[in-house]
Write a protein that holds these residues in place. Sequence first.
Motif, PDB file in Angstrom:
ATOM      1  N   SER A 242       0.837  -1.197   0.000  1.00  0.00           N
ATOM      2  CA  SER A 242       0.000   0.000   0.000  1.00  0.00           C
ATOM      3  C   SER A 242       0.875   1.253   0.000  1.00  0.00           C
ATOM      4  O   SER A 242       1.716   1.439   0.876  1.00  0.00           O
ATOM      5  CB  SER A 242      -0.906  -0.003   1.236  1.00  0.00           C
ATOM      6  N   VAL A 243       0.684   2.086  -0.999  1.00  0.00           N
ATOM      7  CA  VAL A 243       1.418   3.353  -1.084  1.00  0.00           C
ATOM      8  C   VAL A 243       0.477   4.466  -0.623  1.00  0.00           C
ATOM      9  O   VAL A 243      -0.590   4.667  -1.218  1.00  0.00           O
ATOM     10  CB  VAL A 243       1.901   3.623  -2.518  1.00  0.00           C
ATOM     11  N   PRO A 244       0.808   5.183   0.452  1.00  0.00           N
ATOM     12  CA  PRO A 244      -0.077   6.256   0.935  1.00  0.00           C
ATOM     13  C   PRO A 244      -0.323   7.297  -0.143  1.00  0.00           C
ATOM     14  O   PRO A 244       0.525   7.522  -1.026  1.00  0.00           O
ATOM     15  CB  PRO A 244       0.705   6.856   2.109  1.00  0.00           C
ATOM     16  N   ARG A 245      -1.484   7.920  -0.087  1.00  0.00           N
ATOM     17  CA  ARG A 245      -1.828   8.933  -1.079  1.00  0.00           C
ATOM     18  C   ARG A 245      -0.765  10.023  -1.138  1.00  0.00           C
ATOM     19  O   ARG A 245      -0.454  10.534  -2.211  1.00  0.00           O
ATOM     20  CB  ARG A 245      -3.188   9.548  -0.737  1.00  0.00           C
ATOM     21  N   GLU A 246      -0.171  10.344   0.001  1.00  0.00           N
ATOM     22  CA  GLU A 246       0.841  11.403   0.030  1.00  0.00           C
ATOM     23  C   GLU A 246       2.067  11.042  -0.804  1.00  0.00           C
ATOM     24  O   GLU A 246       2.790  11.919  -1.286  1.00  0.00           O
ATOM     25  CB  GLU A 246       1.276  11.686   1.474  1.00  0.00           C
ATOM     26  N   GLN A 247       2.310   9.737  -0.984  1.00  0.00           N
ATOM     27  CA  GLN A 247       3.489   9.297  -1.727  1.00  0.00           C
ATOM     28  C   GLN A 247       3.186   8.902  -3.172  1.00  0.00           C
ATOM     29  O   GLN A 247       4.105   8.549  -3.909  1.00  0.00           O
ATOM     30  CB  GLN A 247       4.149   8.116  -1.006  1.00  0.00           C
ATOM     31  N   MET A 248       1.916   8.973  -3.580  1.00  0.00           N
ATOM     32  CA  MET A 248       1.586   8.583  -4.945  1.00  0.00           C
ATOM     33  C   MET A 248       2.305   9.419  -6.003  1.00  0.00           C
ATOM     34  O   MET A 248       2.758   8.884  -7.018  1.00  0.00           O
ATOM     35  CB  MET A 248       0.071   8.628  -5.162  1.00  0.00           C
ATOM     36  N   PRO A 249       2.448  10.742  -5.818  1.00  0.00           N
ATOM     37  CA  PRO A 249       3.221  11.502  -6.810  1.00  0.00           C
ATOM     38  C   PRO A 249       4.665  11.001  -6.940  1.00  0.00           C
ATOM     39  O   PRO A 249       5.240  11.028  -8.034  1.00  0.00           O
ATOM     40  CB  PRO A 249       3.173  12.938  -6.274  1.00  0.00           C
ATOM     41  N   LEU A 250       5.244  10.535  -5.815  1.00  0.00           N
ATOM     42  CA  LEU A 250       6.588   9.964  -5.887  1.00  0.00           C
ATOM     43  C   LEU A 250       6.595   8.695  -6.733  1.00  0.00           C
ATOM     44  O   LEU A 250       7.503   8.478  -7.542  1.00  0.00           O
ATOM     45  CB  LEU A 250       7.109   9.645  -4.482  1.00  0.00           C
ATOM     46  N   LEU A 251       5.580   7.856  -6.531  1.00  0.00           N
ATOM     47  CA  LEU A 251       5.506   6.613  -7.307  1.00  0.00           C
ATOM     48  C   LEU A 251       5.385   6.917  -8.793  1.00  0.00           C
ATOM     49  O   LEU A 251       6.110   6.342  -9.613  1.00  0.00           O
ATOM     50  CB  LEU A 251       4.304   5.778  -6.850  1.00  0.00           C
ATOM     51  N   TYR A 252       4.469   7.812  -9.148  1.00  0.00           N
ATOM     52  CA  TYR A 252       4.301   8.155 -10.552  1.00  0.00           C
ATOM     53  C   TYR A 252       5.592   8.742 -11.137  1.00  0.00           C
ATOM     54  O   TYR A 252       5.953   8.461 -12.284  1.00  0.00           O
ATOM     55  CB  TYR A 252       3.161   9.158 -10.720  1.00  0.00           C
ATOM     56  N   SER A 253       6.270   9.557 -10.350  1.00  0.00           N
ATOM     57  CA  SER A 253       7.506  10.185 -10.836  1.00  0.00           C
ATOM     58  C   SER A 253       8.647   9.183 -10.962  1.00  0.00           C
ATOM     59  O   SER A 253       9.562   9.369 -11.767  1.00  0.00           O
ATOM     60  CB  SER A 253       7.916  11.319  -9.889  1.00  0.00           C
ATOM     61  N   ALA A 254       8.592   8.115 -10.157  1.00  0.00           N
ATOM     62  CA  ALA A 254       9.674   7.125 -10.167  1.00  0.00           C
ATOM     63  C   ALA A 254       9.584   6.157 -11.340  1.00  0.00           C
ATOM     64  O   ALA A 254      10.583   5.547 -11.715  1.00  0.00           O
ATOM     65  CB  ALA A 254       9.666   6.342  -8.855  1.00  0.00           C
TER      66      ALA A 254
END
Length: 361
Positions: A242-254
């Motif tokens: 589970s990736v917290p919503r706060e970290q979703m932009p990091l996931l997309y950017s990675a």
Amino acid sequence: MARIAQILEVPSTGLGGMERMAALIARALTMAGHEVVEYTSQTLPPVRVFRRWPGLNRPLEVLKTARAYAGVLRKCEAVIGHGMYGAFISHPRRAYIHHNTFAAEACIVRPFVDTPSYLIARYVYGWLDRQAGRGATRVAVSRSVALEAEKHYRQTAHRIIHNAVDSAHFRPHDRATARARLGLPDDLWIGAVVGRVSIGKGVQTVNRLLPRLPDGAVLAFAAPKVSPRLRLVDGRAILLGSVPREQMPLLYSACDALVFPSLYESFGLVTTEALACGLPVITSCVGIVPEMLGHEPTFDSMVVNDPHDAEAFRDRIIQLMDDPSLGRCQAAWGQAYVREHFSLDRFNRAYCALMEEMLAA
């Protein structure tokens, strides 16, 4: 100003698209000076009458919720229902948000589910969906949903209000930094698979795609649970949990692209959030995607018409690996498109105008 109730299954603090949009609606109306209160079925004792087919408990849950809150809802100037939780509610100023159409989704996944599940989803949930829209101001989140409601329920949407993306939150981050923070390798092409990989989200296609991935490519799965239907392949899958919503932009950017072979979407927030973060998408033609076609060739070329076609998804991954400029062009266009068409400002104005119209009636 008015006291407005929202009624839904789970609190708007949830991670689902419907819950997140309910939270944005509440914020928009609160900013306009209204008082927004929320009522959910989750705060009530669960209904467990049917054990063999637990899906049949859902209508009883909806009915129980409507009865439990009938008194407080009458004291509100307007009511907004979500996800069939507008059914059995009598109120002169009621809106119902079609976040999807249960009957349409049931028809699409019919080949992959057992007969009782299909019948319950199409006819029982579909009936509840239709009941919730009857006599209400009906809002569809996309043109696709509006067409589905007309086809299956013979109900016309009074408005189409697209879901919103908070571009202040969903924005690009440095790729190397994002990969380091998420513990992702920097020498692989990574495709993001976001959310539960269920039948409706294309688990069959993912299972065929994983062993066919080109050398140097992997899929990163961001979901709280791994579906038992998902067949993982060693060296081709990364489980992020589970990736917290706060970290979703990091996931997309990675990642290098979003891989989204969904069979059914009413809107597809994952697609627009990925584009807002500068991530190119390889997607099936569902939800909001048909409305986005015809504006940018690099986007159109990454849309797969047949969501079951794993080879087509593989071919598009190879195209992006061989020519990264395709992804960069799509990403630049996507960011601008999302800001223009799915902005919070547009969303807020649309729902405030809807409420002003309802309250004036």
